[in-house]
Design an enzyme around this catalytic site. Structure first.
Site, PDB file in Angstrom:
ATOM      1  N   GLU A  65      -2.075  -5.158  -1.718  1.00 47.77           N
ATOM      2  CA  GLU A  65      -1.727  -6.067  -0.707  1.00 47.77           C
ATOM      3  C   GLU A  65      -2.330  -7.622  -0.826  1.00 47.77           C
ATOM      4  O   GLU A  65      -2.464  -8.267   0.235  1.00 47.77           O
ATOM      5  CB  GLU A  65      -2.191  -5.582   0.514  1.00 47.77           C
TER       6      GLU A  65
ATOM      7  N   ASP B 106      -6.906  -6.330   2.715  1.00 47.65           N
ATOM      8  CA  ASP B 106      -7.044  -6.785   3.916  1.00 47.65           C
ATOM      9  C   ASP B 106      -8.160  -6.048   5.092  1.00 47.65           C
ATOM     10  O   ASP B 106      -8.525  -6.256   6.097  1.00 47.65           O
ATOM     11  CB  ASP B 106      -5.538  -6.509   4.899  1.00 47.65           C
TER      12      ASP B 106
ATOM     13  N   ASP C  29      -2.857   3.616   7.883  1.00 50.60           N
ATOM     14  CA  ASP C  29      -1.455   3.676   7.096  1.00 50.60           C
ATOM     15  C   ASP C  29      -1.245   5.411   7.116  1.00 50.60           C
ATOM     16  O   ASP C  29      -0.927   5.981   6.225  1.00 50.60           O
ATOM     17  CB  ASP C  29      -2.074   3.136   5.652  1.00 50.60           C
TER      18      ASP C  29
ATOM     19  N   ASP D 231      -7.343  -1.658   0.211  1.00 53.54           N
ATOM     20  CA  ASP D 231      -6.437  -2.744   0.632  1.00 53.54           C
ATOM     21  C   ASP D 231      -7.395  -3.694   1.050  1.00 53.54           C
ATOM     22  O   ASP D 231      -8.300  -3.982   1.764  1.00 53.54           O
ATOM     23  CB  ASP D 231      -5.952  -2.075   2.050  1.00 53.54           C
TER      24      ASP D 231
ATOM     25  N   HIS E 150      -6.454  -0.854   8.417  1.00 52.12           N
ATOM     26  CA  HIS E 150      -5.332  -0.167   8.798  1.00 52.12           C
ATOM     27  C   HIS E 150      -5.518   1.382   8.580  1.00 52.12           C
ATOM     28  O   HIS E 150      -5.943   1.603   7.357  1.00 52.12           O
ATOM     29  CB  HIS E 150      -3.957  -0.589   8.701  1.00 52.12           C
TER      30      HIS E 150
ATOM     31  N   HIS F  48       4.519   1.181   4.322  1.00 49.76           N
ATOM     32  CA  HIS F  48       3.240   0.966   3.800  1.00 49.76           C
ATOM     33  C   HIS F  48       2.007   1.307   4.806  1.00 49.76           C
ATOM     34  O   HIS F  48       0.933   1.360   4.774  1.00 49.76           O
ATOM     35  CB  HIS F  48       2.711  -0.501   3.180  1.00 49.76           C
TER      36      HIS F  48
ATOM     37  N   HIS G  39       0.753  -1.247  -0.095  1.00 48.61           N
ATOM     38  CA  HIS G  39       0.086   0.079  -0.096  1.00 48.61           C
ATOM     39  C   HIS G  39       0.813   1.243   0.013  1.00 48.61           C
ATOM     40  O   HIS G  39       0.080   2.318  -0.182  1.00 48.61           O
ATOM     41  CB  HIS G  39      -1.060  -0.027   1.249  1.00 48.61           C
TER      42      HIS G  39
ATOM     43  N   ASP H 198      -9.700   0.014   4.416  1.00 41.00           N
ATOM     44  CA  ASP H 198      -8.500  -0.672   4.820  1.00 41.00           C
ATOM     45  C   ASP H 198      -8.754  -1.152   6.483  1.00 41.00           C
ATOM     46  O   ASP H 198      -9.544  -0.585   7.201  1.00 41.00           O
ATOM     47  CB  ASP H 198      -7.305   0.424   4.960  1.00 41.00           C
TER      48      ASP H 198
HETATM   49  N1  LIG Z   1      -0.890  -1.411   4.183  1.00 38.84           N
HETATM   50  C1  LIG Z   1      -0.976  -2.012   5.413  1.00 38.84           C
HETATM   51  N2  LIG Z   1      -1.386  -3.446   5.231  1.00 38.84           N
HETATM   52  N3  LIG Z   1      -0.533  -1.472   6.534  1.00 38.84           N
HETATM   53  C2  LIG Z   1      -0.419  -2.212   7.831  1.00 38.84           C
HETATM   54  C3  LIG Z   1       0.413  -1.092   8.691  1.00 38.84           C
HETATM   55  C4  LIG Z   1       0.417  -1.692  10.110  1.00 38.84           C
HETATM   56  C5  LIG Z   1       1.125  -0.894  11.245  1.00 38.84           C
HETATM   57  N4  LIG Z   1       0.197   0.136  11.481  1.00 38.84           N
HETATM   58  C6  LIG Z   1       2.487  -0.265  10.685  1.00 38.84           C
HETATM   59  O1  LIG Z   1       2.434   0.846  10.665  1.00 38.84           O
HETATM   60  O2  LIG Z   1       3.420  -1.085  10.517  1.00 38.84           O
HETATM   61 MN   LIG Z   2      -3.292  -0.303   3.840  1.00 36.65          MN
HETATM   62 MN   LIG Z   3      -4.371  -2.825   5.591  1.00 39.85          MN
END
Ligand SMILES: NC(=[NH2+])NCCC[C@H](N)C(=O)O
Ligand SMILES: [Mn+2]
Ligand SMILES: [Mn+2]
Length: 336
Positions: A305, A262, A138, A260, A136, A151, A111, A134
């Site tokens: 992702e 996920d 990010d 994303d 998350h 990411h 991402h 998402d």
């Molecule tokens: N694009 C994603 N899947 N991001 C996951 C980020 C997880 C966590 N918040 C980090 O800063 O590492």
């Molecule tokens: Mn993401």
């Molecule tokens: Mn994510």
């Protein structure tokens, strides 16, 4: 056929921007995501929906990777120069497509690539809004990131954020960390503003990120809101939020949808690097894509992702198929 989006020119053309890139996170395999999505027949599927599809192979980042074979961390940031250079080239690819009235469909890859895709969109459509789907947020800054994986940080760079004012501890971060960051190709002042970003699907947000969301008043519909209001209402509220101060000639802002995989529940899309339980159902994920398409204002779509090396063959196939069908939903596939 009439144009699907008031911003996309006839004959409606989707430009596949395949980005086999994994440098924004540590797990190998996510660079194979776009290859699997295309091999599953995505190009023909989109043609079947009436799109002209431009795809002349995946982007090759070999040259850039060779150039940054030695890319020591900056602070905690891993592969900073590589990610910066790759995303800069993705920004150029995306903006060149959108400038021609095409719809860029970017397939990740991790991402961090969205730094490129969203910059590209905003170059062509400066008042575009971003819907970020998402698990998350990010939005970690160089001061708040624990992992150093970029990411988890693209939105912080796109918004030009520093956490110093949001997170008291971060005030002690050395100023040199700020000055050294290599993402100087991202324009300053930033092209994206906090009021033109809205999240759907969040459920794993770091403490520093929560402080940033609060501080900047960023609109977020976590899984809690999806449960409370239902996905139909959530998308409606997200649209209202993005368009609340829009004075443009059209009914809606142009919309960049960055998805994303996920965000989906791991039972639906298991093969991804940072799965989090309690995610979107198959229908909730598709509904978001369908509803954004229905606004007629979609100008760019990212699917990120998908990592085909993190599950058994059946689970990989399932994830790739879900990825393809999310893209189709965003490009106009309907149930009836
Ligand atoms: N694009 C994603 N899947 N991001 C996951 C980020 C997880 C966590 N918040 C980090 O800063 O590492
Ligand atoms: Mn993401
Ligand atoms: Mn994510």
């Amino acid at each position: 056929m009439a144009s699907v989006s008031r911003f996309i020119k006839d004959p409606k053309t989707a430009a596949i921007v395949g980005c086999p890139f994994s440098g924004g996170q540590p797990k190998p395999g996510v660079d194979r995501g776009p290859i699997h999505l295309v091999e599953a027949g995505l190009v023909d599927q989109l043609k079947g929906l009436g799109w002209d599809v431009k795809f002349d192979g995946h982007h090759q980042f070999e040259e850039i990777s060779a150039q940054y074979a030695n890319d020591p961390p900056i602070g905690l940031l891993k592969n900073p120069r590589l990610v910066s250079s790759v995303t800069e080239s993705v920004a150029q690819a995306v903006s060149s497509h959108s400038a021609k009235g095409e719809l860029p469909v970017t397939l990740g890859g991790d991402h961090s690539l969205a730094m490129g895709t969203i910059s590209g969109t905003l170059t062509t459509y400066p008042d575009a809004g971003v819907i970020w789907v998402d698990a998350h947020a990010d939005i970690n800054t160089i001061e708040t990131t624990d992992s150093g994986n970029i990411h988890g940080m693209p939105l912080a760079f796109l918004l030009g954020l520093t956490a110093c004012d949001a997170v008291p501890e971060a005030a002690n971060a050395p100023a040199s960390l700020q000055a050294m960051h290599p993402f100087s190709w991202i324009p300053s002042p930033p092209l994206l503003s906090p009021s033109r970003l809205v999240y759907i699907g969040l459920r794993d947000v770091d403490a520093g990120e929560k402080a940033i969301l609060k501080k900047h008043g960023i609109k977020a519909f976590s899984m809690h809101e999806v449960d409370r209001y239902g996905i139909g209402k959530v998308v409606e509220l997200a649209m209202e939020w993005l368009n609340k101060d829009y004075q443009g000639a059209h009914e809606h802002r142009p919309i960049h949808l960055s998805f994303d995989v996920d965000a989906m529940d791991p039972t639906v899309a298991p093969s991804t690097g940072t799965p989090v339980r309690g995610g979107l159902t198959f229908r909730e994920g598709h509904y978001i894509c369908e509803a954004v398409y229905e606004t007629g204002s979609l100008v760019a779509f990212d699917l990120m992702e998908v990592n085909p090396s993190l599950a058994d063959a059946a689970a990989v196939q399932q994830t790739v198929n879900v990825g393809c069908s999310l893209v189709r939903a965003a490009l106009g596939e309907t149930l009836l």
